[in-house]
Enzyme design. Structure first.
Site, PDB file in Angstrom:
ATOM      1  CE1 TYR A  80      46.244   8.533  23.748  1.00 21.58           C
ATOM      2  CE2 TYR A  80      45.977  10.440  25.137  1.00 21.58           C
ATOM      3  CZ  TYR A  80      46.597   9.815  24.088  1.00 21.58           C
ATOM      4  OH  TYR A  80      47.581  10.471  23.378  1.00 21.58           O
ATOM      5  N   PRO A 117      58.090  13.017  25.629  1.00 26.04           N
ATOM      6  CG  PRO A 117      57.183  14.484  27.210  1.00 26.04           C
ATOM      7  CD  PRO A 117      56.783  13.497  26.145  1.00 26.04           C
ATOM      8  CG  LEU A 118      59.395  12.552  30.642  1.00 24.97           C
ATOM      9  CD1 LEU A 118      58.554  12.295  31.890  1.00 24.97           C
ATOM     10  CD2 LEU A 118      60.641  13.361  30.998  1.00 24.97           C
ATOM     11  N   GLY A 151      58.483   8.051  26.638  1.00 28.87           N
ATOM     12  CA  GLY A 151      57.223   7.316  26.472  1.00 28.87           C
ATOM     13  C   GLY A 151      57.287   5.914  27.023  1.00 28.87           C
ATOM     14  CG  PHE A 152      54.722   3.031  25.373  1.00 26.34           C
ATOM     15  CD1 PHE A 152      53.798   2.919  26.414  1.00 26.34           C
ATOM     16  CD2 PHE A 152      54.255   3.496  24.146  1.00 26.34           C
ATOM     17  CE1 PHE A 152      52.464   3.273  26.246  1.00 26.34           C
ATOM     18  CE2 PHE A 152      52.917   3.851  23.963  1.00 26.34           C
ATOM     19  CZ  PHE A 152      52.028   3.744  25.007  1.00 26.34           C
ATOM     20  CG  LEU A 156      64.339  10.084  27.456  1.00 24.44           C
ATOM     21  CD1 LEU A 156      64.351  11.560  27.842  1.00 24.44           C
ATOM     22  CD2 LEU A 156      64.924   9.878  26.061  1.00 24.44           C
TER      23      LEU A 156
HETATM   24  N1  LIG Z   1      50.158  12.228  19.217  1.00 21.55           N
HETATM   25  C1  LIG Z   1      50.493  11.008  19.548  1.00 21.55           C
HETATM   26  O1  LIG Z   1      50.515  10.095  18.719  1.00 21.55           O
HETATM   27  C2  LIG Z   1      50.868  10.712  20.967  1.00 21.55           C
HETATM   28  C3  LIG Z   1      51.518   9.511  21.262  1.00 21.55           C
HETATM   29  C4  LIG Z   1      51.865   9.274  22.573  1.00 21.55           C
HETATM   30  C5  LIG Z   1      51.577  10.212  23.578  1.00 21.55           C
HETATM   31  N2  LIG Z   1      50.940  11.369  23.264  1.00 21.55           N
HETATM   32  C6  LIG Z   1      50.664  12.413  24.302  1.00 21.55           C
HETATM   33  O2  LIG Z   1      51.908  12.786  24.878  1.00 21.55           O
HETATM   34  C7  LIG Z   1      51.810  12.718  26.309  1.00 21.55           C
HETATM   35  C8  LIG Z   1      53.162  12.348  26.867  1.00 21.55           C
HETATM   36  O3  LIG Z   1      53.579  11.104  26.381  1.00 21.55           O
HETATM   37  P1  LIG Z   1      53.698   9.787  27.273  1.00 21.55           P
HETATM   38  O4  LIG Z   1      52.975   9.928  28.551  1.00 21.55           O
HETATM   39  O5  LIG Z   1      53.347   8.653  26.408  1.00 21.55           O
HETATM   40  O6  LIG Z   1      55.256   9.686  27.502  1.00 21.55           O
HETATM   41  P2  LIG Z   1      56.300  10.464  28.427  1.00 21.55           P
HETATM   42  O7  LIG Z   1      55.701  11.691  28.999  1.00 21.55           O
HETATM   43  O8  LIG Z   1      57.537  10.564  27.629  1.00 21.55           O
HETATM   44  O9  LIG Z   1      56.592   9.388  29.562  1.00 21.55           O
HETATM   45  C9  LIG Z   1      55.606   8.862  30.383  1.00 21.55           C
HETATM   46  C10 LIG Z   1      56.237   7.715  31.147  1.00 21.55           C
HETATM   47  O10 LIG Z   1      57.256   8.226  31.995  1.00 21.55           O
HETATM   48  C11 LIG Z   1      56.947   7.948  33.363  1.00 21.55           C
HETATM   49  N3  LIG Z   1      57.300   9.158  34.113  1.00 21.55           N
HETATM   50  C12 LIG Z   1      56.703  10.356  34.074  1.00 21.55           C
HETATM   51  N4  LIG Z   1      57.342  11.225  34.869  1.00 21.55           N
HETATM   52  C13 LIG Z   1      58.368  10.560  35.424  1.00 21.55           C
HETATM   53  C14 LIG Z   1      59.381  10.901  36.336  1.00 21.55           C
HETATM   54  N5  LIG Z   1      59.471  12.141  36.839  1.00 21.55           N
HETATM   55  N6  LIG Z   1      60.294   9.955  36.692  1.00 21.55           N
HETATM   56  C15 LIG Z   1      60.219   8.715  36.192  1.00 21.55           C
HETATM   57  N7  LIG Z   1      59.271   8.306  35.326  1.00 21.55           N
HETATM   58  C16 LIG Z   1      58.341   9.237  34.935  1.00 21.55           C
HETATM   59  C17 LIG Z   1      55.489   7.635  33.400  1.00 21.55           C
HETATM   60  O11 LIG Z   1      55.202   6.699  34.418  1.00 21.55           O
HETATM   61  P3  LIG Z   1      54.391   7.107  35.776  1.00 21.55           P
HETATM   62  O12 LIG Z   1      52.952   7.142  35.422  1.00 21.55           O
HETATM   63  O13 LIG Z   1      54.763   6.027  36.718  1.00 21.55           O
HETATM   64  O14 LIG Z   1      54.925   8.446  36.192  1.00 21.55           O
HETATM   65  C18 LIG Z   1      55.263   6.992  32.032  1.00 21.55           C
HETATM   66  O15 LIG Z   1      55.611   5.641  32.053  1.00 21.55           O
HETATM   67  C19 LIG Z   1      50.729  11.670  26.564  1.00 21.55           C
HETATM   68  O16 LIG Z   1      50.162  11.807  27.831  1.00 21.55           O
HETATM   69  C20 LIG Z   1      49.776  11.942  25.432  1.00 21.55           C
HETATM   70  O17 LIG Z   1      48.880  12.950  25.839  1.00 21.55           O
HETATM   71  C21 LIG Z   1      50.597  11.633  21.968  1.00 21.55           C
END
Ligand SMILES: NC(=O)c1ccc[n+]([C@@H]2O[C@H](COP(=O)([O-])OP(=O)(O)OC[C@H]3O[C@@H](n4cnc5c(N)ncnc54)[C@H](OP(=O)(O)O)[C@@H]3O)[C@@H](O)[C@H]2O)c1
Length: 297
Positions: free
Chosen positions: A66, A216-217, A219-220, A223
């Site tokens: 990252y 969980p939300l 991602g890119f 939801l």
């Molecule tokens: N193993 C793998 O291949 C893999 C792949 C992807 C991710 N990951 C891990 O999984 C973690 C979580 O995934 P993720 O961050 O990609 O996706 P996520 O948690 O599903 O969603 C993050 C996105 O949601 C927004 N968000 C967060 N809280 C919010 C809220 N309360 N209301 C509205 N928007 C909100 C964030 O923007 P803001 O910053 O504006 O809040 C960001 O754009 C990552 O941090 C990473 O550590 C692992």
């Protein structure tokens, strides 16, 4: 604001002594746009990490790819020396191309280098948990993981890694892995609308292995669902809080790592651990995954 007593209860990884709060934090959003380079607001990123820890989060998910390197360096800047009981979980198995692409990096040398990069950038002598990431973002592929996992098992024997997990894997790859070394967690793509791993999660729960959904939300692609919106309105919560509360209630082995670069979203997400969803609401939310699966087939 949340406090340390309401983070969804505890889960202890197999063979570990320290319980993890089920509500953790995913650090991917702390790098710059497209998970590349430094963030626009480094002080803001540091504030998010410090607040998460201050309210009791003791599980941070990261990777040295990252940024690359940036997210781990910010974690170190914000939190080192680390408080007792904080578990930083990292991933190896990928690297970033100059075009910001995500490329497999599963050779022996790449894995050894990645472990040492994580140790250096996080300022640690040993990594608490390392996930071997094999498939792509969208899902697993079915190749053997014996070679790369054997390398990590060796590094574990050398004391550089305490526990091993797997990411972007199938249940067949998980079974292969268990013949090679102990696995404490699986990190795959899963949320209320993307439920391909339903049976896998239940099988892992029966073995006491943690399942840590990424995206969980959404991602890119955050939801979006009218069911989620309506349920959230009826509970005076936000759709994202409902999505996280649904995951916490889905299975006791699910640990959450929602990602955010925003203090407001962090607070909102952590508060989701106090949201109790009654059974009729769970049934309504279950329909999101069913209709999403029907659309996909
Ligand atoms: N193993 C793998 O291949 C893999 C792949 C992807 C991710 N990951 C891990 O999984 C973690 C979580 O995934 P993720 O961050 O990609 O996706 P996520 O948690 O599903 O969603 C993050 C996105 O949601 C927004 N968000 C967060 N809280 C919010 C809220 N309360 N209301 C509205 N928007 C909100 C964030 O923007 P803001 O910053 O504006 O809040 C960001 O754009 C990552 O941090 C990473 O550590 C692992």
């Amino acid at each position: 604001m949340s406090n340390s007593t309401d983070l969804g209860g505890n889960f202890t990884l197999l063979g570990a002594s320290m319980p993890l709060k089920r509500m953790g934090y995913g650090a991917m959003q702390l790098a710059g746009p497209q998970v590349w380079g430094p963030p626009r607001d480094v002080e803001g990123a540091i504030a998010v990490l410090r607040e998460a820890i201050a309210v009791g989060v003791n599980h941070i998910d990261t990777s040295d790819y990252y940024g690359p390197h940036v997210t781990n360096q910010i974690i170190k800047q914000a939190l080192h020396p680390y408080p007792d009981g904080l578990v930083i979980v990292t991933k190896v198995g990928a690297r970033r191309g100059e075009d910001k692409s995500w490329i497999h990096a599963l050779s022996r040398q790449e894995l050894v280098n990645a472990v040492h990069d994580n140790l250096r950038n996080l300022g640690l002598d040993a990594l608490a948990v390392v996930n071997l990431r094999v498939g792509g973002m969208a899902g697993p592929s079915e190749e053997s993981i014996e070679e790369p996992l054997t390398v990590l098992a060796e590094l574990k024997r050398q004391g550089l890694i305490r526990h091993l997990g797997l990411s972007n894997i199938s249940s067949a790859q998980f079974a292969e892995a268990q013949k090679i070394t102990a696995i404490v967690c699986v990190q795959n793509f899963y949320n209320v609308a993307h439920r391909i791993d339903d049976r896998f999660i239940d099988g892992l729960a029966a073995q006491g292995i943690a399942y840590v959904p990424f995206f969980p939300l959404g991602g890119f692609s955050p939801l979006q669902s009218s069911v989620l919106d309506n349920v959230a309105a009826s509970l005076q919560a936000t759709p994202m809080q409902v999505a996280l509360a649904w995951l916490l209630q889905r299975s006791p082995n699910i640990l959450l790592i929602p990602g955010t670069s925003s203090l407001q979203h962090l607070r909102e997400n952590l508060s989701a651990a106090t949201l109790q969803l009654p059974s009729e609401i769970i049934a309504a939310l279950d329909s999101i995954g069913q209709s999403a699966n029907q659309t996909a087939t």
